[in-house]
Design a protein around this motif. Structure first.
Motif, PDB file in Angstrom:
ATOM      1  N   PRO A 194       0.804  -1.233   0.000  1.00  0.00           N
ATOM      2  CA  PRO A 194       0.000   0.000   0.000  1.00  0.00           C
ATOM      3  C   PRO A 194       0.830   1.272   0.000  1.00  0.00           C
ATOM      4  O   PRO A 194       0.299   2.355  -0.309  1.00  0.00           O
ATOM      5  CB  PRO A 194      -0.814  -0.115   1.310  1.00  0.00           C
ATOM      6  N   GLU A 215       2.816   3.536  -6.828  1.00  0.00           N
ATOM      7  CA  GLU A 215       1.632   3.356  -7.676  1.00  0.00           C
ATOM      8  C   GLU A 215       0.351   3.154  -6.875  1.00  0.00           C
ATOM      9  O   GLU A 215      -0.746   3.231  -7.439  1.00  0.00           O
ATOM     10  CB  GLU A 215       1.834   2.161  -8.620  1.00  0.00           C
ATOM     11  N   ASN A 216       0.482   2.909  -5.560  1.00  0.00           N
ATOM     12  CA  ASN A 216      -0.702   2.668  -4.721  1.00  0.00           C
ATOM     13  C   ASN A 216      -0.980   3.804  -3.743  1.00  0.00           C
ATOM     14  O   ASN A 216      -1.803   3.641  -2.841  1.00  0.00           O
ATOM     15  CB  ASN A 216      -0.524   1.371  -3.926  1.00  0.00           C
ATOM     16  N   GLU A 248      -2.489   6.661  -4.141  1.00  0.00           N
ATOM     17  CA  GLU A 248      -3.838   7.215  -4.268  1.00  0.00           C
ATOM     18  C   GLU A 248      -4.924   6.194  -3.963  1.00  0.00           C
ATOM     19  O   GLU A 248      -6.099   6.532  -3.935  1.00  0.00           O
ATOM     20  CB  GLU A 248      -4.045   7.772  -5.681  1.00  0.00           C
ATOM     21  N   LYS A 249      -4.541   4.950  -3.725  1.00  0.00           N
ATOM     22  CA  LYS A 249      -5.523   3.905  -3.461  1.00  0.00           C
ATOM     23  C   LYS A 249      -5.977   3.982  -2.011  1.00  0.00           C
ATOM     24  O   LYS A 249      -5.158   4.022  -1.094  1.00  0.00           O
ATOM     25  CB  LYS A 249      -4.911   2.533  -3.744  1.00  0.00           C
ATOM     26  N   PRO A 250      -7.287   4.026  -1.749  1.00  0.00           N
ATOM     27  CA  PRO A 250      -7.772   4.124  -0.357  1.00  0.00           C
ATOM     28  C   PRO A 250      -7.363   2.899   0.462  1.00  0.00           C
ATOM     29  O   PRO A 250      -7.363   1.772  -0.042  1.00  0.00           O
ATOM     30  CB  PRO A 250      -9.299   4.199  -0.513  1.00  0.00           C
ATOM     31  N   GLN A 259      -7.546  -0.260   2.931  1.00  0.00           N
ATOM     32  CA  GLN A 259      -8.565  -1.267   3.172  1.00  0.00           C
ATOM     33  C   GLN A 259      -8.139  -2.164   4.327  1.00  0.00           C
ATOM     34  O   GLN A 259      -6.971  -2.160   4.743  1.00  0.00           O
ATOM     35  CB  GLN A 259      -8.774  -2.110   1.906  1.00  0.00           C
ATOM     36  N   ASP A 289      -5.192  -4.417   3.936  1.00  0.00           N
ATOM     37  CA  ASP A 289      -3.853  -3.856   4.065  1.00  0.00           C
ATOM     38  C   ASP A 289      -3.272  -4.061   5.462  1.00  0.00           C
ATOM     39  O   ASP A 289      -2.072  -3.854   5.666  1.00  0.00           O
ATOM     40  CB  ASP A 289      -3.869  -2.353   3.755  1.00  0.00           C
ATOM     41  N   TRP A 313      -2.445   8.380   3.828  1.00  0.00           N
ATOM     42  CA  TRP A 313      -3.634   8.911   3.165  1.00  0.00           C
ATOM     43  C   TRP A 313      -3.747  10.427   3.356  1.00  0.00           C
ATOM     44  O   TRP A 313      -4.159  11.142   2.449  1.00  0.00           O
ATOM     45  CB  TRP A 313      -4.868   8.208   3.723  1.00  0.00           C
TER      46      TRP A 313
END
Length: 430
Positions: free
Chosen positions: A87, A91-92, A94-96, A98, A101, A379
């Motif tokens: 995470p 590349e990850n 911007e991924k919310p 979870q 993770d 985040w």
């Protein structure tokens, strides 16, 4: 020999008198010149005498003796991680986050094979089959009378059993306490890290440059806890401590406020003091965490545990000798009991070795609490209006890059590049 290169920062801080940039260049030239004269490198830093005259060079025996090798492994802890690395990859970002993770890393087969049923059955079967041959072998050497033999074993066995029980209790107490302390310290540190990040962004809401630098400091610490080993974190701490850089940013902000003649009022005026107290706690908790990480039991401890186990099994085998038949064969029940005892002792030994490595194997440090705070920090840094797209999450400080070198950014000196493969080699003492 290790080569240390100093790369000048692309943007030097501008001052009114214009001397700071020249002073920075002179400092880098002097450091490079001193490195070349002394054949420089990181080893010159490690081997240089201390101000009191004591040489800090590690004993040569530490580089080849098994105990020394174990000490180096516990200092570096290359496999250490307090959250899954995926995470936090670029590349990850911007991924919310979870719940998936928060799952712990999967233990490698070489570290978890001992708890499998086939391994346990194999240990029992081998001990069961080998026991008759051990009895026959010892029967050729033990020549005393059965009564005398019983008297010796009755005095020998209880003492060894008491010593073994005490040693086992001490081993479990030390290992459980270590894992508990590491888990508590990293959970506290990660929660304070997101708190100091939010406070600094609130404090620097009118200073975008300071806000970006504060966010980068938090990102550096997050990546270090997720993707770098203990040795890399110690290297980062010596050259470019993120918490120390946060303190410097607070100093810069306070100087600007004083020069502008606009001191903070109300809650905002108390934020610098709150941030300083938070950073003070972070320094203490991190020091405790780094100390606990290195408190692994040495190989000597497990050698003593193995020796006591062998003595107990030897005492049991000798106590069986008076009951064997004329052909030197033992009963099936005694073989079964020997197999059970051997299996239990082997399982406990592997269990203790597994606890001694809190970041790999079956019994690992629980990371969900720390990982949730680290993901929260990531985040926040990735989506904050002042920081979006400006925080670098690609490579952690002290993490080897594609060429195998380690880069640590030191304020005022630029990027310091160390060859990672040479960094831990034995120095040439010839």
């Amino acid at each position: 020999m290790i080569k240390v290169r100093y790369q000048q920062q692309k943007q030097a801080t501008q001052t009114d008198d214009g001397n700071l940039q020249q002073e920075q260049e002179n400092t880098m030239d002097n450091l490079q010149e001193s490195n070349e004269k002394s054949d420089g490198g990181l080893w010159s830093l490690w081997q240089s005498p201390s101000p009191g005259g004591d040489n800090t060079t590690l004993p040569e025996s530490e580089w080849w003796w098994p105990i020394g090798g174990s000490a180096k492994r516990t200092r570096y802890l290359d496999g250490r991680s307090y959250a899954r690395a995926e995470p936090f990859r670029n590349e990850n970002i911007e991924k919310p986050p979870q719940l998936s993770d928060l799952s712990p890393p999967i233990a490698s087969l070489s570290k978890s094979y001992w708890i499998n049923t086939p391994t346990t059955l194999a240990c029992f079967g081998i001990a069961y089959l080998v026991f008759p041959y051990i009895v026959q072998f010892l029967d050729h050497f033990v020549t005393m009378e059965p009564a005398q033999l019983d008297e010796i074993t009755s005095r020998f066995g209880p003492g060894i059993s008491i010593l073994y029980g005490t040693f086992v209790s001490l081993t479990l107490s030390i290992l459980y306490k270590r894992q508990q302390d590491i888990q508590e310290n990293v959970a506290s540190e990660s929660s304070l890290l997101i708190l100091i990040t939010r406070n600094l962004l609130s404090l620097f809401h009118n200073e975008p440059c300071l806000a970006v630098e504060a966010g980068q400091c938090a990102a550096d610490q997050v990546r270090t806890m997720v993707r770098s080993g203990r040795g890399s974190e110690l290297l980062l701490l010596m050259y470019s401590d993120p918490y120390a850089r946060m303190l410097e940013l607070i100093d810069v902000y306070e100087d600007k406020v004083i020069q502008q003649g606009k001191p903070g009022i109300g809650v905002k005026g108390s934020l610098p003091a709150i941030c300083r107290d938070c950073l003070k706690d972070l320094h203490k908790i991190r020091a405790s965490r780094l100390s606990d990480e290195s408190l692994a039991l040495p190989p000597t401890h497990f050698f003593i545990l193995t020796l006591l186990t062998c003595l107990i099994l030897l005492g049991y085998t000798i106590s069986i000798l008076p009951a064997i038949d004329e052909l030197g064969r033992c009963s099936n029940e005694s073989s079964l009991l020997f197999g059970v005892l051997s299996t239990v002792y082997i399982l406990f030994y592997n269990f203790a070795r597994d606890l001694n490595e809190p970041f790999d194997g079956v019994y690992q440090v629980r990371r969900s609490a720390a990982a949730s705070h680290l993901l929260e920090t990531k985040w926040l840094l990735a989506n904050h209006p002042l920081l979006k797209g400006k925080i670098e999450f690609d490579q952690a400080p002290g993490e080897p890059n594609e060429s195998g070198s380690v880069v640590v950014r030191s304020p005022g000196l630029g990027d310091m590049v160390f060859e990672e493969e040479e960094m831990r080699e034995k120095p040439d003492v010839s």
